[in-house]
Motif scaffolding. Structure first.
Motif, short mmCIF file in Angstrom:
data_model
loop_
_atom_site.label_atom_id
_atom_site.label_comp_id
_atom_site.label_asym_id
_atom_site.label_seq_id
_atom_site.Cartn_x
_atom_site.Cartn_y
_atom_site.Cartn_z
N GLN A 25 95.39 92.75 -61.18
CA GLN A 25 96.75 93.02 -61.65
C GLN A 25 97.77 92.60 -60.59
O GLN A 25 98.83 92.10 -60.92
N THR A 26 97.39 92.76 -59.31
CA THR A 26 98.33 92.46 -58.22
C THR A 26 97.78 91.50 -57.18
O THR A 26 98.51 91.07 -56.29
N THR A 27 96.50 91.14 -57.28
CA THR A 27 95.86 90.38 -56.20
C THR A 27 95.18 89.12 -56.73
O THR A 27 94.42 89.16 -57.69
N PHE A 28 95.44 87.99 -56.06
CA PHE A 28 94.74 86.73 -56.31
C PHE A 28 93.46 86.75 -55.48
O PHE A 28 93.50 86.84 -54.26
N ASN A 29 92.31 86.70 -56.15
CA ASN A 29 91.01 86.70 -55.46
C ASN A 29 90.42 85.30 -55.52
O ASN A 29 90.50 84.64 -56.54
N TRP A 30 89.82 84.87 -54.45
CA TRP A 30 89.18 83.56 -54.44
C TRP A 30 88.00 83.57 -53.48
O TRP A 30 87.92 84.40 -52.57
N TRP A 31 87.07 82.65 -53.68
CA TRP A 31 85.96 82.46 -52.77
C TRP A 31 85.36 81.08 -53.00
O TRP A 31 85.53 80.48 -54.06
N GLN A 32 84.69 80.60 -51.98
CA GLN A 32 83.98 79.32 -52.09
C GLN A 32 82.68 79.59 -52.82
O GLN A 32 81.96 80.55 -52.49
N CYS A 33 82.34 78.78 -53.81
CA CYS A 33 81.16 79.02 -54.64
C CYS A 33 79.85 78.91 -53.87
O CYS A 33 78.92 79.68 -54.10
N TYR A 34 79.77 77.93 -52.98
CA TYR A 34 78.55 77.67 -52.21
C TYR A 34 78.93 76.85 -50.99
O TYR A 34 80.02 76.29 -50.92
N ASP A 35 78.01 76.78 -50.02
CA ASP A 35 78.26 75.96 -48.83
C ASP A 35 78.32 74.49 -49.23
O ASP A 35 77.55 74.03 -50.06
N SER A 36 79.27 73.80 -48.63
CA SER A 36 79.40 72.37 -48.88
C SER A 36 80.02 71.73 -47.64
O SER A 36 80.33 72.42 -46.67
N LYS A 37 80.23 70.44 -47.70
CA LYS A 37 80.82 69.74 -46.55
C LYS A 37 82.31 70.04 -46.40
O LYS A 37 82.89 69.76 -45.37
N ILE A 38 82.90 70.60 -47.44
CA ILE A 38 84.28 71.08 -47.34
C ILE A 38 84.25 72.60 -47.26
O ILE A 38 83.70 73.27 -48.14
N SER A 39 84.85 73.14 -46.20
CA SER A 39 84.98 74.59 -46.04
C SER A 39 86.40 74.99 -46.37
O SER A 39 87.36 74.33 -45.95
N TYR A 40 86.53 76.09 -47.11
CA TYR A 40 87.85 76.61 -47.48
C TYR A 40 88.13 77.84 -46.63
O TYR A 40 87.31 78.74 -46.52
N PHE A 41 89.34 77.88 -46.04
CA PHE A 41 89.73 79.03 -45.23
C PHE A 41 90.73 79.91 -45.97
O PHE A 41 90.81 81.10 -45.72
N LYS A 42 91.50 79.31 -46.88
CA LYS A 42 92.49 80.05 -47.64
C LYS A 42 92.92 79.21 -48.83
O LYS A 42 93.02 77.99 -48.73
N THR A 43 93.17 79.86 -49.95
CA THR A 43 93.79 79.20 -51.10
C THR A 43 94.92 80.09 -51.61
O THR A 43 94.78 81.31 -51.64
N THR A 44 96.02 79.47 -51.99
CA THR A 44 97.20 80.21 -52.43
C THR A 44 97.82 79.51 -53.63
O THR A 44 98.07 78.30 -53.58
N PRO A 45 98.09 80.25 -54.71
CA PRO A 45 98.80 79.65 -55.84
C PRO A 45 100.30 79.63 -55.55
O PRO A 45 100.86 80.63 -55.09
N GLU A 46 100.94 78.49 -55.80
CA GLU A 46 102.38 78.35 -55.55
C GLU A 46 103.06 77.72 -56.75
O GLU A 46 102.45 76.92 -57.47
N ASP A 47 104.33 78.03 -56.90
CA ASP A 47 105.11 77.38 -57.94
C ASP A 47 105.65 76.04 -57.42
O ASP A 47 105.39 75.67 -56.27
N ALA A 48 106.41 75.35 -58.23
CA ALA A 48 106.91 74.01 -57.86
C ALA A 48 107.83 74.04 -56.64
O ALA A 48 107.94 73.04 -55.93
N SER A 49 108.46 75.19 -56.36
CA SER A 49 109.37 75.27 -55.21
C SER A 49 108.65 75.71 -53.93
O SER A 49 109.28 75.83 -52.89
#
Length: 173
Positions: A25-49
C-alpha cells in the motif's frame, strides 16, 4: 441453519486476503530474481519529471531507475519479457499470473525503453516501461491494486539473462 451461517461467516473471515500484501500500500518492493552478470543495488520508479512515483501508474510511461553493475560484456541486442501477477483471486491469498497472451514476451528491449547498449561497469540505467502501448492488457487490470511485475532481459549474442521482480500498488487510469 444458524450453525451453517456462523461457519460461513468464520470461513469468509479466515479466507479474507490482505488488500495490499507485503506493505505494498505504501512501499515499492523489489529484488533480483537470480544471480547474473548484472547486479542490482537499487531500483526506483519515477515519473517523467524524475520524482519518485508511488503508487505506480500503468496507463502512462514509467521510468525505472536502476543502480547496476554489469560484470558481463557490453549488451547491444536485448530481448525483454514482462510477466504480471495480481494478488488474491479464487485460489486464496496468493499471486496469480495474468495471461498476457505473449504480448509482453520477446520484445526488442532496445526499442521498448531499455537504453542500449548496456555498457560494462557500475552505472545508473533508466528504463522506460510504457504499458500504455498495451491497453488491451492494462484495461483489464483492477485500478488501485497490488501487482507483481517481473522484467527479464536476455542478451541475444551471449544468452546472458538478468531479471528483476517488483511488487507495487498500481493505478491503471
Amino acid at each position: 441453519m444458524l450453525r451453517y451461517a456462523v461457519f460461513a461467516a468464520l470461513l469468509s473471515v479466515a479466507l479474507a486476503c490482505e488488500a495490499f500484501p507485503n506493505n505494498t500500500q505504501t512501499t515499492f518492493n523489489w529484488w533480483q530474481c537470480y544471480d547474473s552478470k548484472i547486479s542490482y543495488f537499487k531500483t526506483t520508479p519515477e515519473d517523467a519529471s524524475g520524482k519518485v512515483e508511488y503508487p505506480i501508474v500503468l496507463s502512462k510511461p514509467l521510468n525505472v531507475v536502476a543502480d547496476i553493475d554489469n560484470k558481463g560484456s557490453v549488451y547491444n541486442s536485448l530481448t525483454m519479457s514482462i510477466r504480471i501477477w495480481e494478488w488474491g483471486g479464487f485460489l486464496g491469498c496468493q499471486w496469480n499470473e495474468i495471461n498476457t497472451f505473449g504480448l509482453l514476451s520477446k520484445l526488442d528491449a532496445c526499442t521498448h525503453g531499455v537504453p542500449c547498449p548496456i555498457k560494462t561497469g557500475r552505472q545508473t540505467l533508466t528504463m522506460t516501461i510504457d504499458f500504455s502501448k498495451f491497453q488491451a492488457i492494462i484495461g483489464l487490470l483492477k485500478n488501485n491494486a497490488p501487482y507483481q511485475i517481473e522484467i527479464t532481459l536476455k542478451d541475444n549474442s551471449s544468452g546472458d539473462k538478468t531479471c528483476v521482480m517488483a511488487q507495487a500498488r498500481a493505478l491503471t487510469h
